[in-house]
Design an enzyme around this catalytic site. Structure first.
Site, mmCIF file in Angstrom:
data_model
loop_
_atom_site.group_PDB
_atom_site.id
_atom_site.type_symbol
_atom_site.label_atom_id
_atom_site.label_comp_id
_atom_site.label_asym_id
_atom_site.label_seq_id
_atom_site.Cartn_x
_atom_site.Cartn_y
_atom_site.Cartn_z
ATOM 1 N N TYR A 66 -25.302 7.174 -54.293
ATOM 2 C CA TYR A 66 -25.933 7.800 -55.472
ATOM 3 C C TYR A 66 -27.218 7.059 -55.850
ATOM 4 O O TYR A 66 -28.014 7.559 -56.627
ATOM 5 C CB TYR A 66 -24.990 7.824 -56.684
ATOM 6 C CG TYR A 66 -23.693 8.567 -56.498
ATOM 7 C CD1 TYR A 66 -23.455 9.367 -55.381
ATOM 8 C CD2 TYR A 66 -22.673 8.480 -57.453
ATOM 9 C CE1 TYR A 66 -22.238 10.035 -55.218
ATOM 10 C CE2 TYR A 66 -21.468 9.149 -57.295
ATOM 11 C CZ TYR A 66 -21.260 9.912 -56.172
ATOM 12 O OH TYR A 66 -20.055 10.562 -56.023
ATOM 13 N N HIS A 104 -15.970 6.634 -48.764
ATOM 14 C CA HIS A 104 -16.489 7.880 -49.334
ATOM 15 C C HIS A 104 -16.037 9.145 -48.586
ATOM 16 O O HIS A 104 -15.665 10.143 -49.196
ATOM 17 C CB HIS A 104 -18.021 7.795 -49.398
ATOM 18 C CG HIS A 104 -18.616 8.584 -50.522
ATOM 19 N ND1 HIS A 104 -19.649 8.107 -51.293
ATOM 20 C CD2 HIS A 104 -18.338 9.813 -51.006
ATOM 21 C CE1 HIS A 104 -19.970 9.015 -52.200
ATOM 22 N NE2 HIS A 104 -19.185 10.062 -52.047
HETATM 23 N N1 LIG Z 1 -16.421 11.591 -53.669
HETATM 24 C C1 LIG Z 1 -17.290 12.565 -53.500
HETATM 25 O O1 LIG Z 1 -17.587 12.983 -52.376
HETATM 26 C C2 LIG Z 1 -17.913 13.183 -54.711
HETATM 27 C C3 LIG Z 1 -18.697 14.348 -54.582
HETATM 28 C C4 LIG Z 1 -19.258 14.894 -55.738
HETATM 29 C C5 LIG Z 1 -18.998 14.297 -56.975
HETATM 30 N N2 LIG Z 1 -18.254 13.146 -57.062
HETATM 31 C C6 LIG Z 1 -17.988 12.476 -58.373
HETATM 32 O O2 LIG Z 1 -17.413 13.436 -59.266
HETATM 33 C C7 LIG Z 1 -18.222 13.492 -60.456
HETATM 34 C C8 LIG Z 1 -18.160 14.864 -61.077
HETATM 35 O O3 LIG Z 1 -18.527 15.869 -60.133
HETATM 36 P P1 LIG Z 1 -19.958 16.581 -60.101
HETATM 37 O O4 LIG Z 1 -20.904 15.801 -60.911
HETATM 38 O O5 LIG Z 1 -20.306 16.832 -58.707
HETATM 39 O O6 LIG Z 1 -19.680 18.005 -60.728
HETATM 40 P P2 LIG Z 1 -19.094 18.562 -62.131
HETATM 41 O O7 LIG Z 1 -18.762 17.428 -63.033
HETATM 42 O O8 LIG Z 1 -18.056 19.564 -61.759
HETATM 43 O O9 LIG Z 1 -20.302 19.403 -62.688
HETATM 44 C C9 LIG Z 1 -21.481 18.825 -63.145
HETATM 45 C C10 LIG Z 1 -22.388 19.987 -63.545
HETATM 46 O O10 LIG Z 1 -21.824 20.668 -64.644
HETATM 47 C C11 LIG Z 1 -22.738 20.619 -65.754
HETATM 48 N N3 LIG Z 1 -21.918 20.391 -66.967
HETATM 49 C C12 LIG Z 1 -21.322 19.244 -67.336
HETATM 50 N N4 LIG Z 1 -20.648 19.417 -68.479
HETATM 51 C C13 LIG Z 1 -20.825 20.696 -68.852
HETATM 52 C C14 LIG Z 1 -20.382 21.463 -69.966
HETATM 53 N N5 LIG Z 1 -19.601 20.941 -70.915
HETATM 54 N N6 LIG Z 1 -20.749 22.767 -70.033
HETATM 55 C C15 LIG Z 1 -21.527 23.306 -69.075
HETATM 56 N N7 LIG Z 1 -21.985 22.634 -67.997
HETATM 57 C C16 LIG Z 1 -21.637 21.332 -67.889
HETATM 58 C C17 LIG Z 1 -23.708 19.501 -65.458
HETATM 59 O O11 LIG Z 1 -24.997 19.789 -65.954
HETATM 60 P P3 LIG Z 1 -25.829 18.788 -66.952
HETATM 61 O O12 LIG Z 1 -25.865 17.425 -66.329
HETATM 62 O O13 LIG Z 1 -27.162 19.438 -67.047
HETATM 63 O O14 LIG Z 1 -25.069 18.814 -68.239
HETATM 64 C C18 LIG Z 1 -23.758 19.529 -63.921
HETATM 65 O O15 LIG Z 1 -24.661 20.515 -63.476
HETATM 66 C C19 LIG Z 1 -19.611 13.100 -59.915
HETATM 67 O O16 LIG Z 1 -20.534 12.810 -60.922
HETATM 68 C C20 LIG Z 1 -19.256 11.941 -59.026
HETATM 69 O O17 LIG Z 1 -18.991 10.794 -59.785
HETATM 70 C C21 LIG Z 1 -17.714 12.595 -55.942
#
Ligand SMILES: NC(=O)c1ccc[n+]([C@@H]2O[C@H](COP(=O)([O-])OP(=O)(O)OC[C@H]3O[C@@H](n4cnc5c(N)ncnc54)[C@H](OP(=O)(O)O)[C@@H]3O)[C@@H](O)[C@H]2O)c1
Length: 278
Positions: free
Chosen positions: A50, A108
């Site tokens: 990241y 990862h």
């Molecule tokens: N291990 C892996 O391979 C892997 C892969 C992906 C993610 N991850 C981890 O999982 C965490 C979460 O997953 P993610 O970030 O991919 O996706 P997520 O949390 O499912 O979605 C994030 C998206 O949703 C929006 N959002 C957040 N809260 C919201 C709300 N209350 N209402 C409407 N939209 C909202 C955010 O936009 P805004 O920022 O504009 O609010 C962003 O575009 C990551 O940050 C990371 O730490 C791990």
């Protein structure tokens, strides 16, 4: 607000709700994590790839929050799985984070064609034994990968962090975890905004019944299923919204209606399939 904790197979506890920083740019990470800590989050999920570990570390240092009250996860990137490289990688991550240890260190992706994920796991075991990570786990591992880790090392990961949201629930990995005492972390818990989850009738009905937003209903669905979850947002009002999920409880029927949103043929997946990421 008290966030429930889950006890890992290491004996350490993890706050069930945290804050993820995937796609938070390096120059925004300190601000985002500082705001998340102000809101009350104490569990931060980052990764070497990241490229924002320095910002996470700066926010932690500035917060003045005692180390024992924080739960910090980072991850070993795929190009550092072979030989002794994981040992270098964790030290680099700790330097960037400004920490002596992380709470959880994950491999990862299995990247199965490289066939180095078992080596990576043996090195994570050494990293845990050296005190550089309190608990160790994996991410994006399927039952076939998990079986190999256990067959070759005898050590069950504390967690598997997998893509998991209503349209893609990976029940086979959940069943493996329930059988072996490995906890599940959802990534992309809100579907990464890649499908109209918040307009889905089952989600809207659950949200309206409790006077909450669709995002809050979905986060609550993860929590009530015993899954660890860390939605990402760079907007403080959404950090607050996503953290305010302990004043209501979905009914069994509401949970079942959201459970039914997975088409079960894998078509709800929004990220890369672990077998295709090499
Ligand atoms: N291990 C892996 O391979 C892997 C892969 C992906 C993610 N991850 C981890 O999982 C965490 C979460 O997953 P993610 O970030 O991919 O996706 P997520 O949390 O499912 O979605 C994030 C998206 O949703 C929006 N959002 C957040 N809260 C919201 C709300 N209350 N209402 C409407 N939209 C909202 C955010 O936009 P805004 O920022 O504009 O609010 C962003 O575009 C990551 O940050 C990371 O730490 C791990």
């Amino acid at each position: 607000m008290t966030v429930p904790t889950i006890t890992l197979n290491s004996g350490f506890t993890i706050p069930q709700l945290g804050f993820g920083v995937f796609l938070v740019p390096a120059d925004e990470a300190e601000k985002a994590v500082s705001e998340a800590l102000e809101v009350g989050y104490r569990h931060i999920d980052t990764a070497a790839i990241y490229k924002n570990e320095e910002g996470v570390g700066a926010a932690i240092a500035k917060s003045g929050i005692p180390r024992d009250e924080l739960f910090i996860t980072t991850k070993l990137w795929n190009d550092r799985q072979s030989g002794e490289q994981p040992h270098d990688a964790i030290r680099e991550s700790l330097d960037k984070l400004g920490l002596d240890f992380v709470d959880l260190y994950l491999t990862h992706w299995p990247t199965p064609e490289k066939n180095t994920f078992v080596n990576a796991w043996t090195k994570l075991i050494e990293i845990r034994d050296a005190g550089l990570s309190r608990s160790i786990g994996v991410s994006n591992h399927l039952p076939e990968h998990l079986d190999r880790l256990v067959a070759e090392t005898g050590i069950v990961p504390a967690v598997d962090q997998i893509e998991l949201h209503p349209a893609y629930q990976q029940r086979d990995v959940l069943a493996w975890g329930a059988d072996k005492g490995m906890k599940i972390e959802s990534w992309g818990p809100l579907g990464q905004g890649k499908y109209p989850l918040f307009e889905n009738p089952a989600v809207v009905a659950a949200a309206e019944a409790h006077g909450v937003t669709p995002a809050q209903a979905v986060i609550r669905w993860h929590l009530q299923k015993g899954i660890i979850v860390f939605p990402k947002s760079t907007r403080k009002e959404r950090m607050v919204e996503n953290f305010d999920v302990f004043g209501f409880e979905l009914t069994d029927a509401e949970i079942a209606a959201i459970d039914a949103l997975d088409p079960l043929d894998g078509s709800g997946r929004v990220g890369t399939h672990p077998l295709e990421f090499n």
